[in-house]
Design a protein around this motif. Structure first.
Motif, PDB file in Angstrom:
ATOM      1  N   ILE A   1       0.593  -1.466   0.178  1.00 18.24           N
ATOM      2  CA  ILE A   1      -0.440   0.303   0.295  1.00 18.24           C
ATOM      3  C   ILE A   1       0.558   1.130  -0.272  1.00 18.24           C
ATOM      4  N   ALA A   2       0.988   2.284  -0.959  1.00 18.81           N
ATOM      5  CA  ALA A   2       1.541   3.079  -0.841  1.00 18.81           C
ATOM      6  C   ALA A   2       0.546   4.577   0.028  1.00 18.81           C
ATOM      7  N   PRO A   3       0.959   5.395  -0.078  1.00 24.26           N
ATOM      8  CA  PRO A   3       0.663   6.887   0.146  1.00 24.26           C
ATOM      9  C   PRO A   3      -0.586   7.517  -0.074  1.00 24.26           C
ATOM     10  N   THR A   4      -1.805   7.416   0.013  1.00 18.39           N
ATOM     11  CA  THR A   4      -2.049   8.280  -0.196  1.00 18.39           C
ATOM     12  C   THR A   4      -3.857   7.366  -1.046  1.00 18.39           C
ATOM     13  N   GLN A   5      -3.298   6.222  -0.383  1.00 18.36           N
ATOM     14  CA  GLN A   5      -4.167   5.052  -0.877  1.00 18.36           C
ATOM     15  C   GLN A   5      -5.640   4.409   0.194  1.00 18.36           C
ATOM     16  N   PRO A   6      -6.505   3.813   0.080  1.00 21.68           N
ATOM     17  CA  PRO A   6      -7.036   3.990   0.607  1.00 21.68           C
ATOM     18  C   PRO A   6      -6.695   2.557   1.469  1.00 21.68           C
ATOM     19  N   ILE A   7      -6.957   2.015   3.135  1.00 21.59           N
ATOM     20  CA  ILE A   7      -7.308   1.223   3.920  1.00 21.59           C
ATOM     21  C   ILE A   7      -8.354   1.664   4.513  1.00 21.59           C
ATOM     22  N   PRO A   8      -8.326   0.074   5.206  1.00 20.36           N
ATOM     23  CA  PRO A   8      -9.230  -0.073   6.403  1.00 20.36           C
ATOM     24  C   PRO A   8      -8.866   0.712   7.932  1.00 20.36           C
ATOM     25  N   VAL A   9     -10.055   1.068   8.386  1.00 22.53           N
ATOM     26  CA  VAL A   9     -10.375   2.198   9.676  1.00 22.53           C
ATOM     27  C   VAL A   9     -10.453   1.730  10.727  1.00 22.53           C
ATOM     28  N   ILE A  10     -10.563   1.371  11.764  1.00 19.14           N
ATOM     29  CA  ILE A  10     -11.332   0.722  12.619  1.00 19.14           C
ATOM     30  C   ILE A  10     -12.004   2.142  13.907  1.00 19.14           C
ATOM     31  N   ARG A  11     -12.448   2.768  14.078  1.00 19.72           N
ATOM     32  CA  ARG A  11     -13.122   3.582  14.739  1.00 19.72           C
ATOM     33  C   ARG A  11     -14.797   3.655  16.104  1.00 19.72           C
ATOM     34  N   GLN A  12     -14.304   4.084  17.262  1.00 20.24           N
ATOM     35  CA  GLN A  12     -16.167   4.625  17.729  1.00 20.24           C
ATOM     36  C   GLN A  12     -16.968   5.098  16.843  1.00 20.24           C
ATOM     37  N   ASN A  13     -18.157   4.199  17.196  1.00 19.74           N
ATOM     38  CA  ASN A  13     -19.433   5.699  16.351  1.00 19.74           C
ATOM     39  C   ASN A  13     -19.173   6.336  17.296  1.00 19.74           C
ATOM     40  N   PRO A  14     -19.345   7.368  17.907  1.00 19.75           N
ATOM     41  CA  PRO A  14     -19.292   8.992  18.230  1.00 19.75           C
ATOM     42  C   PRO A  14     -20.996   8.596  18.955  1.00 19.75           C
ATOM     43  N   LYS A  15     -21.671   8.464  18.386  1.00 24.08           N
ATOM     44  CA  LYS A  15     -23.145   7.935  19.001  1.00 24.08           C
ATOM     45  C   LYS A  15     -23.480   7.431  19.640  1.00 24.08           C
ATOM     46  N   GLU A  16     -22.844   5.828  19.688  1.00 31.36           N
ATOM     47  CA  GLU A  16     -22.973   4.729  20.308  1.00 31.36           C
ATOM     48  C   GLU A  16     -21.180   4.199  20.290  1.00 31.36           C
ATOM     49  N   PRO A  17     -21.994   2.857  21.190  1.00 31.31           N
ATOM     50  CA  PRO A  17     -20.995   2.009  20.918  1.00 31.31           C
ATOM     51  C   PRO A  17     -20.374   1.086  20.770  1.00 31.31           C
ATOM     52  N   VAL A  18     -20.469   1.151  19.286  1.00 31.91           N
ATOM     53  CA  VAL A  18     -20.572   0.481  18.184  1.00 31.91           C
ATOM     54  C   VAL A  18     -19.469   0.760  17.465  1.00 31.91           C
ATOM     55  N   ARG A  19     -18.146  -1.136  17.439  1.00 33.74           N
ATOM     56  CA  ARG A  19     -17.338  -0.004  16.261  1.00 33.74           C
ATOM     57  C   ARG A  19     -17.311  -0.382  14.990  1.00 33.74           C
ATOM     58  N   GLU A  20     -16.950   0.660  14.146  1.00 33.48           N
ATOM     59  CA  GLU A  20     -16.852   0.807  12.221  1.00 33.48           C
ATOM     60  C   GLU A  20     -15.625   0.143  11.331  1.00 33.48           C
ATOM     61  N   LEU A  21     -16.153   0.149  10.834  1.00 33.93           N
ATOM     62  CA  LEU A  21     -14.967  -0.421  10.196  1.00 33.93           C
ATOM     63  C   LEU A  21     -15.150   0.604   8.269  1.00 33.93           C
ATOM     64  N   LEU A  22     -14.587   1.053   8.124  1.00 35.39           N
ATOM     65  CA  LEU A  22     -14.246   2.165   7.189  1.00 35.39           C
ATOM     66  C   LEU A  22     -13.361   2.154   6.333  1.00 35.39           C
ATOM     67  N   ILE A  23     -12.541   2.456   5.521  1.00 36.18           N
ATOM     68  CA  ILE A  23     -12.646   3.208   4.146  1.00 36.18           C
ATOM     69  C   ILE A  23     -12.276   4.228   4.669  1.00 36.18           C
ATOM     70  N   MET A  24     -10.278   5.027   4.728  1.00 35.38           N
ATOM     71  CA  MET A  24     -10.056   6.234   4.110  1.00 35.38           C
ATOM     72  C   MET A  24      -8.426   5.776   3.603  1.00 35.38           C
ATOM     73  N   ARG A  25      -7.786   7.422   2.962  1.00 34.15           N
ATOM     74  CA  ARG A  25      -7.318   7.249   2.769  1.00 34.15           C
ATOM     75  C   ARG A  25      -5.852   7.481   3.858  1.00 34.15           C
ATOM     76  N   TRP A  26      -5.293   6.549   2.599  1.00 32.03           N
ATOM     77  CA  TRP A  26      -3.274   7.376   4.105  1.00 32.03           C
ATOM     78  C   TRP A  26      -3.120   8.251   3.745  1.00 32.03           C
ATOM     79  N   GLY A  27      -2.633   8.975   4.852  1.00 37.54           N
ATOM     80  CA  GLY A  27      -2.355  10.312   4.845  1.00 37.54           C
ATOM     81  C   GLY A  27      -3.458  11.360   4.691  1.00 37.54           C
ATOM     82  N   LEU A  28      -3.062  11.987   6.286  1.00 39.16           N
ATOM     83  CA  LEU A  28      -4.067  12.640   7.385  1.00 39.16           C
ATOM     84  C   LEU A  28      -4.008  14.304   6.783  1.00 39.16           C
ATOM     85  N   VAL A  29      -5.672  14.593   6.007  1.00 40.12           N
ATOM     86  CA  VAL A  29      -5.532  16.107   5.514  1.00 40.12           C
ATOM     87  C   VAL A  29      -6.560  16.230   6.782  1.00 40.12           C
ATOM     88  N   PRO A  30      -5.890  17.786   7.370  1.00 44.74           N
ATOM     89  CA  PRO A  30      -7.121  17.950   8.256  1.00 44.74           C
ATOM     90  C   PRO A  30      -8.145  18.979   8.665  1.00 44.74           C
TER      91      PRO A  30
END
Length: 214
Positions: A13-42
């Motif tokens: 995987i190269a920078p700026t390509q999509p990768i899987p990410v796990i975060r917690q839903n801010p509204k309920e205690p459930v983990r979510e698996l999302l695809i995000m782009r690698w290389g943080l843009v504020p």
């Protein structure tokens, strides 16, 4: 993972390509698996030109860097993997090594994420992997290593209610070297077009060097 996203195994995987990410839903205690782009843009960035340089965030300074401090407080995530690469430079050659936990077991990096609106008005989710000082396994190859979190602290790391940046930063330690191994792999990895199982297969260094100079 959302229904429209289909993730297939990746080996290079190269920078700026999509990768899987796990975060917690801010509204309920459930983990979510999302695809995000690698290389943080504020969220406040004018453009995404710096994304390729933001694939990593130093854990020692993330709390004070404008690009990462809000994410460390409010938008922490896990980035699953079963290995990572580092390179050792020998003269002009760059020899890649693969690092694993418990002989290839799935693990998770400590990550940060943010979202940024592009010129078309679309929200783009991006992420970065936190790094720390190396342990005894990684130090032989590189002076940094990604933060690998123990499963026992996943919940604490993901909890949006944990807004104490100092407490979160305390979790960012070098992983136990006794649970890791590394081995040299093919220099095929040095070309981003190569993305298959051969990229992570162990090789004999003599074979690699012969191939480099043949």
């Amino acid at each position: 993972m959302s229904a429209e996203e289909d993730w297939i195994p990746r080996y290079n995987i190269a920078p700026t390509q999509p990768i899987p990410v796990i975060r917690q839903n801010p509204k309920e205690p459930v983990r979510e698996l999302l695809i995000m782009r690698w290389g943080l843009v504020p969220s406040w960035a004018k453009d995404s030109s710096a994304a390729a340089r933001m694939i990593n965030a130093r854990s020692e300074t993330a709390a004070t860097k404008p690009a990462f401090r809000d994410a460390l407080k409010l938008r922490r995530c896990l980035i699953p993997a079963d290995g990572f690469y580092e390179w050792m430079r020998t003269g002009k050659a760059k020899q890649p090594y693969c690092f694993e936990v418990n002989n290839g077991e799935l693990f998770a990096f400590a990550g940060l994420w943010d979202r940024w609106k592009d010129l078309s008005g679309n929200w783009v989710k991006t992420c970065s992997i936190l790094t720390t000082t190396p342990n005894a396994v990684t130090s032989a190859v590189h002076d940094r290593m990604p933060v690998i979190l123990d499963p026992d602290i996943y919940d604490l790391w993901l909890d949006p209610g944990t807004k104490d940046v100092a407490a979160a930063s305390e979790l960012l330690k070098p992983y136990d070297a006794r649970l890791m191994r590394c081995y040299p792999i093919s220099t095929r990895l040095n070309h981003v077009a190569n993305d298959d199982e051969e990229c992570s297969r162990p090789v004999e260094l003599a074979q690699t060097q012969d191939r480099l100079f043949s």
